[in-house]
Design a protein around this motif. Structure first.
Motif, PDB file in Angstrom:
ATOM      1  N   UNK A  96       0.814  -1.211   0.000  1.00 45.71           N
ATOM      2  CA  UNK A  96       0.000   0.000   0.000  1.00 45.71           C
ATOM      3  C   UNK A  96       0.852   1.268   0.000  1.00 45.71           C
ATOM      4  N   UNK A  97       1.897   1.273  -0.823  1.00 45.31           N
ATOM      5  CA  UNK A  97       2.680   2.502  -1.042  1.00 45.31           C
ATOM      6  C   UNK A  97       2.725   2.768  -2.550  1.00 45.31           C
ATOM      7  N   UNK A  98       3.041   3.998  -2.934  1.00 45.89           N
ATOM      8  CA  UNK A  98       3.069   4.376  -4.346  1.00 45.89           C
ATOM      9  C   UNK A  98       4.159   3.604  -5.090  1.00 45.89           C
ATOM     10  N   UNK A  99       3.906   3.293  -6.382  1.00 42.47           N
ATOM     11  CA  UNK A  99       4.889   2.584  -7.194  1.00 42.47           C
ATOM     12  C   UNK A  99       6.220   3.346  -7.211  1.00 42.47           C
ATOM     13  N   UNK A 100       6.163   4.700  -7.236  1.00 39.78           N
ATOM     14  CA  UNK A 100       7.380   5.505  -7.296  1.00 39.78           C
ATOM     15  C   UNK A 100       8.146   5.537  -5.975  1.00 39.78           C
ATOM     16  N   UNK A 101       7.568   4.929  -4.928  1.00 41.14           N
ATOM     17  CA  UNK A 101       8.292   4.827  -3.663  1.00 41.14           C
ATOM     18  C   UNK A 101       8.963   3.463  -3.518  1.00 41.14           C
ATOM     19  N   UNK A 102       8.928   2.664  -4.616  1.00 39.10           N
ATOM     20  CA  UNK A 102       9.533   1.333  -4.600  1.00 39.10           C
ATOM     21  C   UNK A 102      10.689   1.285  -5.600  1.00 39.10           C
ATOM     22  N   UNK A 103      11.885   0.916  -5.127  1.00 42.40           N
ATOM     23  CA  UNK A 103      13.044   0.729  -6.004  1.00 42.40           C
ATOM     24  C   UNK A 103      13.181  -0.756  -6.316  1.00 42.40           C
ATOM     25  N   UNK A 104      13.829  -1.076  -7.451  1.00 49.90           N
ATOM     26  CA  UNK A 104      14.012  -2.480  -7.836  1.00 49.90           C
ATOM     27  C   UNK A 104      15.484  -2.780  -8.064  1.00 49.90           C
ATOM     28  N   UNK A 105      15.835  -4.046  -7.886  1.00 54.45           N
ATOM     29  CA  UNK A 105      17.199  -4.494  -8.166  1.00 54.45           C
ATOM     30  C   UNK A 105      17.146  -5.957  -8.590  1.00 54.45           C
ATOM     31  N   UNK A 106      17.728  -6.268  -9.764  1.00 52.08           N
ATOM     32  CA  UNK A 106      17.757  -7.642 -10.274  1.00 52.08           C
ATOM     33  C   UNK A 106      19.202  -8.050 -10.486  1.00 52.08           C
ATOM     34  N   UNK A 107      19.543  -9.292 -10.184  1.00 51.28           N
ATOM     35  CA  UNK A 107      20.904  -9.793 -10.389  1.00 51.28           C
ATOM     36  C   UNK A 107      20.863 -11.249 -10.810  1.00 51.28           C
ATOM     37  N   UNK A 108      21.764 -11.625 -11.723  1.00 50.86           N
ATOM     38  CA  UNK A 108      21.807 -12.998 -12.200  1.00 50.86           C
ATOM     39  C   UNK A 108      22.175 -13.023 -13.660  1.00 50.86           C
ATOM     40  N   UNK A 109      21.687 -14.012 -14.374  1.00 52.31           N
ATOM     41  CA  UNK A 109      22.067 -14.161 -15.778  1.00 52.31           C
ATOM     42  C   UNK A 109      21.459 -13.047 -16.625  1.00 52.31           C
ATOM     43  N   UNK A 110      22.228 -12.606 -17.628  1.00 49.27           N
ATOM     44  CA  UNK A 110      21.801 -11.558 -18.557  1.00 49.27           C
ATOM     45  C   UNK A 110      21.087 -12.200 -19.743  1.00 49.27           C
ATOM     46  N   UNK A 111      20.031 -11.534 -20.219  1.00 49.63           N
ATOM     47  CA  UNK A 111      19.438 -11.954 -21.487  1.00 49.63           C
ATOM     48  C   UNK A 111      18.281 -12.930 -21.381  1.00 49.63           C
ATOM     49  N   UNK A 112      17.716 -13.061 -20.190  1.00 51.78           N
ATOM     50  CA  UNK A 112      16.553 -13.939 -20.020  1.00 51.78           C
ATOM     51  C   UNK A 112      15.412 -13.145 -19.399  1.00 51.78           C
ATOM     52  N   UNK A 113      14.206 -13.352 -19.894  1.00 48.59           N
ATOM     53  CA  UNK A 113      13.046 -12.678 -19.318  1.00 48.59           C
ATOM     54  C   UNK A 113      12.778 -13.237 -17.920  1.00 48.59           C
ATOM     55  N   UNK A 114      12.315 -12.368 -17.028  1.00 50.18           N
ATOM     56  CA  UNK A 114      11.936 -12.811 -15.690  1.00 50.18           C
ATOM     57  C   UNK A 114      10.738 -13.752 -15.781  1.00 50.18           C
ATOM     58  N   UNK A 115      10.694 -14.811 -14.961  1.00 49.28           N
ATOM     59  CA  UNK A 115       9.501 -15.669 -14.909  1.00 49.28           C
ATOM     60  C   UNK A 115       8.426 -14.942 -14.099  1.00 49.28           C
ATOM     61  N   UNK A 116       7.685 -14.041 -14.773  1.00 44.19           N
ATOM     62  CA  UNK A 116       6.824 -13.092 -14.061  1.00 44.19           C
ATOM     63  C   UNK A 116       5.702 -13.758 -13.274  1.00 44.19           C
ATOM     64  N   UNK A 117       5.220 -14.922 -13.750  1.00 43.87           N
ATOM     65  CA  UNK A 117       4.151 -15.599 -12.998  1.00 43.87           C
ATOM     66  C   UNK A 117       4.659 -15.958 -11.592  1.00 43.87           C
ATOM     67  N   UNK A 118       5.852 -16.556 -11.555  1.00 49.65           N
ATOM     68  CA  UNK A 118       6.415 -16.935 -10.257  1.00 49.65           C
ATOM     69  C   UNK A 118       6.811 -15.716  -9.424  1.00 49.65           C
TER      70      UNK A 118
END
Lengths: 382, 382
Positions: A96-118
């Motif tokens: 229950x906070x604004x999307x712009x108050x959330x930062x993201x960070x991804x790490x791992x293999x390059x060049x693969x789409x995230x398994x968004x369902x999981x």
């Protein structure tokens, strides 16, 4: 280790890492945070770095950070950018906070789409796991790291800074390393924090290297929620630098395949930038790293690395010492090679280099190069 | 292989290499040569590079080149500079040519004084070994190289260019590699040769990398004695570039521990300099080199390396192909990973990268990173 006041974290196994280990995590502050950020200078930066940079430019406060490990979501095109935004949006919704108050960070293999369902069904479960414990978060952000990396300090007012980081390959940060996060309950002026952050990153995370390869996802981040009140700015910044330096050294020591920490201290440089360049070039040199692995006091490779760094030197007044033993002072010095080699069988090996031209100093950290590094990166797609 | 008209070489074992192999050699022209030279940009350049640069600035003709392998005579202070001058002087005396008509080149371990007694008595014996054969010379300049490196071409007038080079570690030339020597009997205007040489070196020797470590002793040199008469300048320069490119590829293929040659072709760059930077950064990446060793088509590491090279890219129109198979075109493409991996089990693996921003192209060469590289450089002081 406990987070500072008002911060909580959650970590779950969402099925991104093939190993089944925890791979989706978040840190949440129950009040707004001032913050500073440094992202990779790579021209192929990942979606998370690009979006955080945009949020940073807007300059508003943030409340949460969501991290996934096992997939970098880099070189994934427009779909990858959408997925990244969806991830921030999903965490914002459940918290229950604004999307712009959330930062993201991804790490791992390059060049693969995230398994968004999981990923998205994992996000639903994060709130129920929230706790003030930092260790599960530090573990969930790891990829090829062997050990989690945390550091903390308590200021004179009782306010605290807790930092976490991960390595351990593709580490030659050119802005920040992938990842270093610091959280504090000190009350810190955002403009002052942002003004000081670049120089601190330069002396800490930008001074660590494992393999000379700069990641697409590097970032360093500090969040301050102010719940412990006002602190002395100089004391805070020095303490923050100490935490970041501690984490940087932990990243170097846990470099892929590393068996020891390499520290290169450069003095006598014309400028701090040249001192750091000379120290960093020594730490990235495969030849010096290989010699270190074999406990070979082959200081000629220090001369070579400094020479290619572009730092100004006076070869006639330049000096080099290995584990405290002088080996070069404008000319080769006699020394007991067996004794120095034995002294290199240590957890940390220190090379001291005086460039002989000025008063500026700099320090960098790296690790030895082992056959294990090759094996890690030849046999596994990471 | 025979040298061009008027050139002879000699090689002996003077006792500099512990192995007892040939380590002292010279090439002599029986008439004056016009010449061009490129030396390392290292700020800790060795005595031979520094002296050749001084002789080059004077601009007079040269007659001979003396080379020792097994000792770089670098970081050896004023004594090392004297020894280097004495070496040129000694060869000049036995050949009866001026000291300033003799160039020097040393390669091997850094930080040790030359064994001048053995070197000078060796020089005395060089004249009796002179012959038109290039192969003994190509062998005597080797250090950790496994194979000697020569290349030649015959121009339409019958004039010839013969090149020799050595690697095979500390190879990330920043001006030239240690060493590349070309000899020709074509008559070439020295000013035109020198004007063209820098660009040719940039596209050939400066485009090869083994480990990212730039040597203190790198040099590329071309000597033209004119005995086969005038040639078309454009034909000559194109032929010279062909010889140097051939040698550069041989150096990459024989990199320390290498099992295969890596070729990275970059197109669609804004400038040639950016194309070369992107290609060269791919070739130096330990992560890409390790993946290559394991036949892993991990093209994400190409995206990473290009991103850290500083070359301008348009990630939405960028493309990557591995051994002819497209794997990325603004987004990940589906491909048969097992098939592409099988195609990487070859003597040469080619990555093609289009940066999607312009028309400039560039190519660079490297090799895979193996556990053998670490072993060579951890267990032996070189």
């Amino acid at each position: 280790m406990q987070f500072p006041q008002g911060f909580q974290a959650a970590a779950i196994a969402a099925g991104i890492k093939p190993s089944g280990k925890t791979d989706l995590s978040c840190v949440v502050s129950d009040t707004d945070c001032s913050w500073a950020f440094a992202g990779t200078r790579s021209t192929t930066a990942a979606a998370c770095v690009t979006r955080n940079r945009e949020v940073y430019a807007v300059g508003g406060p943030v409340r949460a950070l969501v991290v996934n490990a096992g997939n970098a979501n880099a070189a994934t095109g427009k779909r990858g950018a959408h997925d990244n935004a969806d991830l921030a949006d999903a965490l914002g919704s459940v918290l229950n906070v604004a999307q712009d108050a959330v930062l993201t960070a991804s790490t791992g293999i390059i060049g693969h789409l995230l398994p968004m369902d999981r990923v998205l069904s994992g996000v639903e479960h994060l709130p129920e796991e929230l706790s003030p414990e930092a260790d599960p978060f530090a573990a969930a952000i790891m990829t090829t790291d062997l050990v989690p990396k945390t550091a903390s300090v308590t200021l004179s007012t009782g306010a605290r800074i807790v930092g976490t980081a991960k390595g351990s390959g593709m580490i030659h940060p050119d802005m920040a390393t992938m990842f270093a996060f610091a959280f504090t309950d000190a009350q810190v002026d955002q403009a002052a924090l942002r003004a000081a952050f670049g120089a601190i990153v330069n002396r800490t995370f930008n001074a660590v290297t494992v393999d000379g390869d700069t990641s697409t996802n590097d970032m360093a981040l500090v969040l301050a929620n102010g719940q412990a009140g006002v602190v002395d700015s100089a004391e805070f910044l020095a303490a923050l630098e100490g935490v970041m330096r501690d984490l940087a050294r932990q990243i170097a020591a846990d470099g892929e395949g590393a068996t020891k920490l390499l520290t290169v201290r450069v003095t006598g440089a014309a400028t701090e930038a040249e001192a750091l360049a000379a120290a960093r070039t020594c730490c990235v040199s495969p030849l010096l790293k290989s010699a270190l692995h074999g406990n070979d006091p082959n200081w000629g490779r220090v001369i070579m690395a400094v020479g290619r760094s572009g730092a100004g030197v006076n070869i006639e007044t330049m000096t080099v010492a290995v584990q405290g033993t002088p080996v070069f002072a404008g000319r080769p010095l006699p020394y007991d090679a067996a004794l120095v080699s034995a002294s290199m069988k240590a957890e940390e090996v220190i090379f001291e280099v005086n460039l002989g031209v000025g008063d500026a100093v700099g320090e960098a950290w790296g690790c030895d190069l082992s056959a294990e590094y090759v094996s890690i990166n030849a046999e596994y797609t990471t």
